[in-house]
Write a protein that holds these residues in place. Structure first.
Motif, PDB file in Angstrom:
ATOM      1  N   VAL A  36      -5.158  64.027  36.205  1.00 52.47           N
ATOM      2  CA  VAL A  36      -5.750  64.082  37.543  1.00 52.47           C
ATOM      3  C   VAL A  36      -6.348  65.471  37.714  1.00 52.47           C
ATOM      4  CG1 VAL A  36      -5.339  63.894  40.028  1.00 52.47           C
ATOM      5  CG2 VAL A  36      -4.036  62.456  38.432  1.00 52.47           C
ATOM      6  N   GLU A  37      -7.663  65.535  37.782  1.00 52.65           N
ATOM      7  CA  GLU A  37      -8.352  66.818  37.879  1.00 52.65           C
ATOM      8  C   GLU A  37      -7.842  67.631  39.064  1.00 52.65           C
ATOM      9  OE1 GLU A  37     -12.880  68.566  38.319  1.00 52.65           O
ATOM     10  OE2 GLU A  37     -12.604  66.468  37.764  1.00 52.65           O
ATOM     11  N   GLY A  38      -7.537  68.897  38.785  1.00 51.45           N
ATOM     12  CA  GLY A  38      -7.082  69.803  39.835  1.00 51.45           C
ATOM     13  C   GLY A  38      -5.600  69.697  40.161  1.00 51.45           C
ATOM     14  N   ASP A  39      -4.898  68.734  39.585  1.00 54.12           N
ATOM     15  CA  ASP A  39      -3.461  68.574  39.853  1.00 54.12           C
ATOM     16  C   ASP A  39      -2.703  69.758  39.250  1.00 54.12           C
ATOM     17  OD1 ASP A  39      -0.990  67.587  40.545  1.00 54.12           O
ATOM     18  OD2 ASP A  39      -1.077  65.846  39.213  1.00 54.12           O
ATOM     19  N   THR A  40      -1.699  70.251  39.960  1.00 52.30           N
ATOM     20  CA  THR A  40      -0.905  71.396  39.493  1.00 52.30           C
ATOM     21  C   THR A  40       0.472  70.986  38.988  1.00 52.30           C
ATOM     22  OG1 THR A  40      -0.076  71.800  41.730  1.00 52.30           O
ATOM     23  CG2 THR A  40      -2.090  72.997  41.061  1.00 52.30           C
ATOM     24  N   GLU A  41       0.741  69.687  38.955  1.00 53.30           N
ATOM     25  CA  GLU A  41       2.061  69.196  38.520  1.00 53.30           C
ATOM     26  C   GLU A  41       1.934  68.389  37.228  1.00 53.30           C
ATOM     27  OE1 GLU A  41       5.052  69.681  40.186  1.00 53.30           O
ATOM     28  OE2 GLU A  41       3.949  70.993  41.561  1.00 53.30           O
ATOM     29  N   ASN A  42       3.025  68.382  36.431  1.00 56.13           N
ATOM     30  CA  ASN A  42       3.120  67.477  35.287  1.00 56.13           C
ATOM     31  C   ASN A  42       3.153  66.038  35.784  1.00 56.13           C
ATOM     32  OD1 ASN A  42       3.363  69.399  33.246  1.00 56.13           O
ATOM     33  ND2 ASN A  42       5.582  69.473  33.419  1.00 56.13           N
ATOM     34  N   VAL A  43       2.665  65.124  34.965  1.00 58.22           N
ATOM     35  CA  VAL A  43       2.818  63.702  35.246  1.00 58.22           C
ATOM     36  C   VAL A  43       3.690  63.134  34.123  1.00 58.22           C
ATOM     37  CG1 VAL A  43       1.654  61.469  35.432  1.00 58.22           C
ATOM     38  CG2 VAL A  43       0.585  63.521  36.410  1.00 58.22           C
ATOM     39  N   VAL A  44       4.843  62.586  34.493  1.00 54.80           N
ATOM     40  CA  VAL A  44       5.700  61.939  33.506  1.00 54.80           C
ATOM     41  C   VAL A  44       5.159  60.539  33.275  1.00 54.80           C
ATOM     42  CG1 VAL A  44       8.032  61.139  32.945  1.00 54.80           C
ATOM     43  CG2 VAL A  44       7.717  63.281  34.206  1.00 54.80           C
ATOM     44  N   MET A  45       4.719  60.270  32.043  1.00 58.44           N
ATOM     45  CA  MET A  45       4.164  58.955  31.710  1.00 58.44           C
ATOM     46  C   MET A  45       5.237  57.999  31.208  1.00 58.44           C
ATOM     47  SD  MET A  45       0.998  58.731  32.417  1.00 58.44           S
ATOM     48  CE  MET A  45       0.429  57.345  31.465  1.00 58.44           C
ATOM     49  N   HIS A  46       6.188  58.520  30.440  1.00 63.14           N
ATOM     50  CA  HIS A  46       7.250  57.688  29.883  1.00 63.14           C
ATOM     51  C   HIS A  46       8.581  58.410  30.030  1.00 63.14           C
ATOM     52  CE1 HIS A  46       3.708  56.568  27.294  1.00 63.14           C
ATOM     53  NE2 HIS A  46       4.093  55.379  27.717  1.00 63.14           N
ATOM     54  N   ASN A  47       9.586  57.673  30.428  1.00 58.76           N
ATOM     55  CA  ASN A  47      10.967  58.134  30.326  1.00 58.76           C
ATOM     56  C   ASN A  47      11.808  56.885  30.099  1.00 58.76           C
ATOM     57  OD1 ASN A  47      13.767  58.650  31.961  1.00 58.76           O
ATOM     58  ND2 ASN A  47      13.145  60.348  30.659  1.00 58.76           N
ATOM     59  N   MET A  48      12.258  56.751  28.859  1.00 55.65           N
ATOM     60  CA  MET A  48      13.050  55.592  28.477  1.00 55.65           C
ATOM     61  C   MET A  48      14.349  56.067  27.850  1.00 55.65           C
ATOM     62  SD  MET A  48       9.649  54.854  27.708  1.00 55.65           S
ATOM     63  CE  MET A  48       8.460  53.551  27.794  1.00 55.65           C
ATOM     64  N   VAL A  49      15.386  55.261  28.027  1.00 52.15           N
ATOM     65  CA  VAL A  49      16.714  55.574  27.496  1.00 52.15           C
ATOM     66  C   VAL A  49      17.212  54.390  26.688  1.00 52.15           C
ATOM     67  CG1 VAL A  49      19.124  56.055  28.121  1.00 52.15           C
ATOM     68  CG2 VAL A  49      17.255  57.075  29.456  1.00 52.15           C
ATOM     69  N   VAL A  50      17.803  54.697  25.538  1.00 54.25           N
ATOM     70  CA  VAL A  50      18.509  53.685  24.742  1.00 54.25           C
ATOM     71  C   VAL A  50      19.934  54.173  24.585  1.00 54.25           C
ATOM     72  CG1 VAL A  50      18.743  52.588  22.482  1.00 54.25           C
ATOM     73  CG2 VAL A  50      16.481  52.960  23.438  1.00 54.25           C
ATOM     74  N   GLU A  51      20.883  53.300  24.869  1.00 51.81           N
ATOM     75  CA  GLU A  51      22.288  53.620  24.621  1.00 51.81           C
ATOM     76  C   GLU A  51      22.839  52.570  23.668  1.00 51.81           C
ATOM     77  OE1 GLU A  51      24.924  55.348  27.745  1.00 51.81           O
ATOM     78  OE2 GLU A  51      26.079  53.512  27.352  1.00 51.81           O
ATOM     79  N   LEU A  52      23.375  53.042  22.552  1.00 57.91           N
ATOM     80  CA  LEU A  52      23.966  52.167  21.542  1.00 57.91           C
ATOM     81  C   LEU A  52      25.453  52.426  21.455  1.00 57.91           C
ATOM     82  CD1 LEU A  52      21.427  52.763  18.605  1.00 57.91           C
ATOM     83  CD2 LEU A  52      21.360  50.931  20.315  1.00 57.91           C
ATOM     84  N   ARG A  53      26.225  51.357  21.433  1.00 54.05           N
ATOM     85  CA  ARG A  53      27.646  51.469  21.081  1.00 54.05           C
ATOM     86  C   ARG A  53      27.732  51.073  19.616  1.00 54.05           C
ATOM     87  NH1 ARG A  53      30.817  52.779  25.075  1.00 54.05           N
ATOM     88  NH2 ARG A  53      32.801  52.218  24.200  1.00 54.05           N
ATOM     89  N   VAL A  54      28.382  51.918  18.831  1.00 54.19           N
ATOM     90  CA  VAL A  54      28.397  51.752  17.381  1.00 54.19           C
ATOM     91  C   VAL A  54      29.835  51.845  16.900  1.00 54.19           C
ATOM     92  CG1 VAL A  54      27.540  52.708  15.206  1.00 54.19           C
ATOM     93  CG2 VAL A  54      26.112  52.820  17.254  1.00 54.19           C
ATOM     94  N   SER A  55      30.294  50.841  16.144  1.00 55.85           N
ATOM     95  CA  SER A  55      31.655  50.886  15.620  1.00 55.85           C
ATOM     96  C   SER A  55      31.778  52.053  14.653  1.00 55.85           C
ATOM     97  CB  SER A  55      32.006  49.571  14.914  1.00 55.85           C
ATOM     98  OG  SER A  55      31.191  49.393  13.777  1.00 55.85           O
ATOM     99  N   PHE A  56      32.968  52.653  14.632  1.00 61.07           N
ATOM    100  CA  PHE A  56      33.206  53.784  13.740  1.00 61.07           C
ATOM    101  C   PHE A  56      34.459  53.498  12.931  1.00 61.07           C
ATOM    102  CE2 PHE A  56      34.949  57.911  12.602  1.00 61.07           C
ATOM    103  CZ  PHE A  56      33.848  58.484  12.021  1.00 61.07           C
ATOM    104  N   PRO A  57      34.444  53.628  11.636  1.00 60.44           N
ATOM    105  CA  PRO A  57      33.424  54.246  10.809  1.00 60.44           C
ATOM    106  C   PRO A  57      32.397  53.280  10.219  1.00 60.44           C
ATOM    107  CG  PRO A  57      35.395  53.980   9.514  1.00 60.44           C
ATOM    108  CD  PRO A  57      35.702  53.437  10.886  1.00 60.44           C
TER     109      PRO A  57
END
Length: 197
Positions: A36-57
Motif C-alpha cells: 500500500v503506497e505510503g503505508d508506514t506499517e508492515n502488512v502480515v500476509m501469512h501467519n500459520m501454525v502447525v502443532e504436531l504431537r509425536v510419540s517418543f522415541p
C-alpha cells in the motif's frame, strides 16, 4: 537495497510424557509501503501454525493441529483437514517426500509445506535433548552413540566413508559439540564429564 519480504519460521519442541509436542509458526511480513503506497506499517500476509504431537522415541505423529491466523484468501483455511493425513507418519527419513506426496501443490498449502520441512529437523534435533536430559525416564531411549549412527549420510560430516562415521562404527567417544564445549568452558567444567555414551 530495499526489503521486499520478511519470512520467519519459529519452531519449538516440548516433551510431554512419552510424546513430543512440536509447534511451528510461519509469518510473512510485507514491509511498509510495499503493498500500500505510503503505508508506514508492515502488512502480515501469512501467519500459520502447525502443532504436531509425536510419540517418543518412535517419532510417529499422533495428532495434528493447523491454525490459519492470517491469510490472503477466504478459502485458505479450508485445507486444514487435509493435514490429518500426517497422523501415523514417522518424522524420519522420507518425511519430506511423503509430505510433498500427500500435501504438495493443490493438495495443501505451500506455506504449511515449507513450515513442516523446517519443523521436522527441529523435532529430530530435540530427540538429542530429550534423550540426554530425560533419558532415564523414557522407555526405549537411544544412547548418544546410537543417535550419532542415525545421522549417517544425512550431511557431509556424517558421510558413510568419513572419519567421524568410522569412529562411530568403532564405538569411539566423540567430542561434545562446539557450543557445548564453549559452555562447559565458561562454567569451568571438564568436557570429559559430558561425554558421549
Amino acid at each position: 537495497m530495499r526489503l521486499l519480504q520478511h519470512r520467519t519460521y519459529d519452531a519449538k519442541v516440548y516433551l510431554d510424557g512419552n510424546e513430543m509436542v512440536a509447534r511451528g509458526e510461519v509469518t510473512d511480513n510485507k514491509p511498509p509501503g510495499t503493498l500500500v503506497e505510503g503505508d508506514t506499517e508492515n502488512v502480515v500476509m501469512h501467519n500459520m501454525v502447525v502443532e504436531l504431537r509425536v510419540s517418543f522415541p518412535a517419532l510417529t505423529i499422533t495428532d495434528v493441529m493447523v491454525l490459519f491466523n492470517t491469510y490472503p484468501n477466504r478459502d485458505c483455511p479450508q485445507i486444514t483437514v487435509a493435514y490429518d493425513q500426517l497422523i501415523g507418519l514417522s518424522i524420519a527419513r522420507g518425511f519430506t517426500h511423503k509430505v510433498r506426496e500427500l500435501l504438495g501443490g493443490p493438495r495443501g498449502c505451500t506455506h504449511l509445506g515449507a513450515l513442516l520441512q523446517a519443523l521436522a529437523p527441529a523435532i529430530v534435533q530435540a530427540t538429542w535433548s530429550a534423550g540426554r536430559t530425560f533419558g532415564a525416564e523414557i522407555p526405549g531411549r537411544h544412547s548418544d552413540q546410537a543417535r550419532q549412527a542415525d545421522n549417517i549420510n544425512t550431511c557431509h560430516i556424517y558421510e558413510a566413508g568419513s572419519e567421524r562415521v568410522a569412529m562411530i562404527r568403532r564405538g569411539e567417544r566423540l567430542d561434545p559439540p562446539i557450543p557445548v564445549l564453549e559452555r562447559l568452558s565458561a562454567l569451568g567444567r571438564n568436557p570429559d564429564d559430558w561425554g558421549i555414551d
